[in-house]
Every structure is written in C-alpha cells, then in structure tokens.
Design a protein around this motif. Structure first.
Motif, PDB file in Angstrom:
ATOM      1  N   ALA A 181       0.848  -1.204   0.000  1.00 39.78           N
ATOM      2  CA  ALA A 181       0.000   0.000   0.000  1.00 39.78           C
ATOM      3  C   ALA A 181       0.878   1.246   0.000  1.00 39.78           C
ATOM      4  CB  ALA A 181      -0.928  -0.005   1.211  1.00 39.78           C
ATOM      5  N   LEU A 182       1.961   1.180   0.763  1.00 40.73           N
ATOM      6  CA  LEU A 182       2.898   2.312   0.820  1.00 40.73           C
ATOM      7  C   LEU A 182       3.578   2.515  -0.530  1.00 40.73           C
ATOM      8  CD1 LEU A 182       4.758   4.440   2.049  1.00 40.73           C
ATOM      9  CD2 LEU A 182       6.066   2.581   3.124  1.00 40.73           C
ATOM     10  N   ARG A 183       4.007   1.428  -1.131  1.00 42.75           N
ATOM     11  CA  ARG A 183       4.663   1.545  -2.443  1.00 42.75           C
ATOM     12  C   ARG A 183       3.717   2.200  -3.453  1.00 42.75           C
ATOM     13  NH1 ARG A 183       9.368  -1.564  -1.922  1.00 42.75           N
ATOM     14  NH2 ARG A 183       9.918  -0.978  -4.052  1.00 42.75           N
ATOM     15  N   ALA A 184       2.457   1.759  -3.407  1.00 44.80           N
ATOM     16  CA  ALA A 184       1.464   2.308  -4.345  1.00 44.80           C
ATOM     17  C   ALA A 184       1.234   3.793  -4.076  1.00 44.80           C
ATOM     18  CB  ALA A 184       0.149   1.536  -4.221  1.00 44.80           C
ATOM     19  N   GLU A 185       1.163   4.172  -2.792  1.00 45.06           N
ATOM     20  CA  GLU A 185       0.898   5.576  -2.470  1.00 45.06           C
ATOM     21  C   GLU A 185       2.097   6.443  -2.845  1.00 45.06           C
ATOM     22  OE1 GLU A 185      -1.073   6.261   1.338  1.00 45.06           O
ATOM     23  OE2 GLU A 185      -0.715   8.419   1.144  1.00 45.06           O
ATOM     24  N   ALA A 186       3.294   5.913  -2.631  1.00 41.87           N
ATOM     25  CA  ALA A 186       4.498   6.661  -2.991  1.00 41.87           C
ATOM     26  C   ALA A 186       4.550   6.898  -4.501  1.00 41.87           C
ATOM     27  CB  ALA A 186       5.738   5.892  -2.529  1.00 41.87           C
ATOM     28  N   GLU A 187       4.195   5.872  -5.243  1.00 43.97           N
ATOM     29  CA  GLU A 187       4.199   5.985  -6.701  1.00 43.97           C
ATOM     30  C   GLU A 187       3.151   6.993  -7.171  1.00 43.97           C
ATOM     31  OE1 GLU A 187       3.684   2.512  -9.750  1.00 43.97           O
ATOM     32  OE2 GLU A 187       5.291   2.042  -8.328  1.00 43.97           O
ATOM     33  N   ALA A 188       1.955   6.896  -6.585  1.00 46.02           N
ATOM     34  CA  ALA A 188       0.876   7.821  -6.959  1.00 46.02           C
ATOM     35  C   ALA A 188       1.277   9.256  -6.649  1.00 46.02           C
ATOM     36  CB  ALA A 188      -0.409   7.443  -6.219  1.00 46.02           C
ATOM     37  N   ALA A 189       1.955   9.449  -5.513  1.00 48.67           N
ATOM     38  CA  ALA A 189       2.377  10.799  -5.129  1.00 48.67           C
ATOM     39  C   ALA A 189       3.370  11.358  -6.140  1.00 48.67           C
ATOM     40  CB  ALA A 189       2.993  10.777  -3.728  1.00 48.67           C
ATOM     41  N   GLY A 190       4.315  10.508  -6.574  1.00 50.80           N
ATOM     42  CA  GLY A 190       5.286  10.955  -7.569  1.00 50.80           C
ATOM     43  C   GLY A 190       4.604  11.402  -8.855  1.00 50.80           C
ATOM     44  N   ALA A 191       3.591  10.639  -9.280  1.00 49.88           N
ATOM     45  CA  ALA A 191       2.885  10.972 -10.519  1.00 49.88           C
ATOM     46  C   ALA A 191       2.102  12.278 -10.366  1.00 49.88           C
ATOM     47  CB  ALA A 191       1.943   9.831 -10.902  1.00 49.88           C
ATOM     48  N   LEU A 192       1.440  12.440  -9.219  1.00 50.35           N
ATOM     49  CA  LEU A 192       0.668  13.673  -8.990  1.00 50.35           C
ATOM     50  C   LEU A 192       1.578  14.893  -8.984  1.00 50.35           C
ATOM     51  CD1 LEU A 192      -1.793  12.433  -6.207  1.00 50.35           C
ATOM     52  CD2 LEU A 192      -2.468  13.340  -8.445  1.00 50.35           C
ATOM     53  N   ARG A 193       2.726  14.777  -8.303  1.00 43.84           N
ATOM     54  CA  ARG A 193       3.640  15.918  -8.222  1.00 43.84           C
ATOM     55  C   ARG A 193       4.239  16.236  -9.585  1.00 43.84           C
ATOM     56  NH1 ARG A 193       2.216  19.238  -5.745  1.00 43.84           N
ATOM     57  NH2 ARG A 193       4.169  20.278  -5.342  1.00 43.84           N
ATOM     58  N   ALA A 194       4.546  15.187 -10.352  1.00 44.36           N
ATOM     59  CA  ALA A 194       5.085  15.414 -11.698  1.00 44.36           C
ATOM     60  C   ALA A 194       4.070  16.152 -12.558  1.00 44.36           C
ATOM     61  CB  ALA A 194       5.466  14.078 -12.329  1.00 44.36           C
TER      62      ALA A 194
END
Ligand code: ZN
Ligand code: FE
Length: 244
Positions: A192-205
């Motif tokens: 779940a953490l890996r998924a949230e970290a990835e989603a955060a990177g995409a949103l910030r990009a």
C-alpha cells in the motif's frame, strides 16, 4: 457529502484550504499562511468568506489572516482558546468538543496537541473531512516542538486513527514525496505504501497536490500511524529528523 474542499498551495510547501458548503454557499479558509492565494481562492469561489479557521499559531498557517480579514471583514476568525495569546485576534475561541458552523455544515473541534500544545483540528463529521493542520501528513506526521510533545502527538494520532476510515485528511503541507522516502526505509515491503508513494510521484510530476489523503490510505501506509506503541513511534519520529 455537501462540503467541497480544495487544497490551495501557498508559501514554499504549505496548503491553505478552501471549503464551500454547497447547499448554502458558505465559504471558509483554513490556515491562510499567505493572503494573496487565499483572496484569489475566495474570489474564485464567488467572493464570499464566512470564516477563517486556524489549527495552530505558526506563521506559515496564520500570517495571511490580517490581510484576508481586512479584505473580507465579515469573516469570523476561529481558533483555539488555549492559544489566544499567540494567535491573531479571534472572533471565536474554541476548545475540544465545541461545534463550529459553516452554513449548514458542522465541525466538531478536536484538541490534538503534540506539534504544538494548543493545536486543534476541525472535524466535519457528516462530511468526513478533518482539517488537521500539522498533526498528520500523507505518509508522515508533524514534529513535536513543545514540551511533552512526543507523547501528546502519539495520543493525538491514536485519536485520528479511530475516525471513520473514509475521512479525508486535509493537511497543512506538501511533504508526501520526502515522507515516502522515509516511510519506505522503515517499511520497504508494504505494498500500500509503495502504491501511495508511486501515486504521489505521478501527482507531483503533473503539478497536482497529493492531498487530501484518506485515513484508510494512511492506516495502510503511514509509518507513524502504524507504529505499535509510543516507543516505536518515538524511535521513528526521531529517525525521521535525521533522515536524508
Ligand atoms: Zn506548524
Ligand atoms: Fe506548518
């Protein structure tokens, strides 16, 4: 849900929050660390401001109050009674258990000390919204800055953890990507953490905020909410201060 919430970036990495109670059109701003973005957000929402809600006294959450209030003199400034001496002048001083109205919406005041002793949060119970300032962030939490803060913050996070999992957490900062790096160092196999970290990177990009997050997401991924006890929480909170 009739309460609309929108994160408005201000200063370096802060968010102030625009809230609109759709049935009545009542509007509030939470934690205006800067006046200009708050004024622009209110104008964009129709030019009416009913309330200015303050979670705690730090400058990056209150420095825009004076100018915002001057521009919209009808707005009630609402903050925590214990911090009257260090908040801007209040129209309403509130404490744990008090109710704050925004049009037809109602928020219950929670005293959530730890980051500061007087920190409060506004819980719009029916709308599943928590304006949580610097208590909890996506994948992180605030820093205890005042005496007794570590244990107080732990207890405050325990209280947040018991709210409905669908609660939207409206946090005061965009720290998600750096929080994710620390969280992954603590809990590398948490999917779940890996998924949230990835989603955060995409949103910030894409230039978008990573908040609000939900309590359900944080219960699954946030290493501070997931700490087993005060000792583990303390160790993680201290490690985070030195993490690069
Ligand atoms: Zn703060
Ligand atoms: Fe802050």
């Amino acid at each position: 849900m009739s309460l609309r919430v929108e994160a408005v970036p201000c200063l370096q990495d802060n968010y102030l929050w625009l809230l609109r109670d759709n049935p009545t059109g009542a509007v509030a701003i939470c934690d205006p660390g800067e006046a200009a973005p708050a004024i622009a957000a209110v104008e964009g929402a129709g030019g009416r401001l009913d309330a200015i809600l303050l979670t705690h006294h730090h400058g990056d959450h209150v420095d825009g109050v004076e100018e915002l209030k001057a521009r919209f003199p009808g707005a009630r400034v609402i903050g925590g009674a214990p911090d009257l001496h260090r908040l801007p002048p209040l129209d309403e001083a509130v404490k744990e258990g008090d109710t704050v109205s925004l049009g037809a919406a109602r928020a219950e005041v929670m005293h959530l000390p730890g980051h500061t002793t007087g920190h409060i949060a506004f819980h719009f119970v029916a709308d599943h919204v928590l304006l949580c300032g610097d208590v909890i962030f996506a994948l992180g939490c605030g820093r205890p800055l005042e005496p007794g803060g570590m244990e107080a913050l732990w207890q405050s996070l325990r209280r947040v953890a018991r709210l409905p999992p669908s609660t939207r957490l409206c946090c005061g900062h965009e720290y998600t990507e750096s929080n994710a790096r620390f969280a992954l160092s603590v809990d590398p196999d948490n999917q779940a953490l890996r998924a949230e970290a990835e989603a955060a990177g995409a949103l910030r990009a894409a230039g978008r905020p990573t908040v609000p997050t939900t309590l359900a997401q944080e219960l699954a991924a946030n290493p501070f909410l997931r700490a087993r006890d005060l000792a583990e929480f303390t160790a993680r909170r201290e490690a985070k201060n030195h993490f690069r």
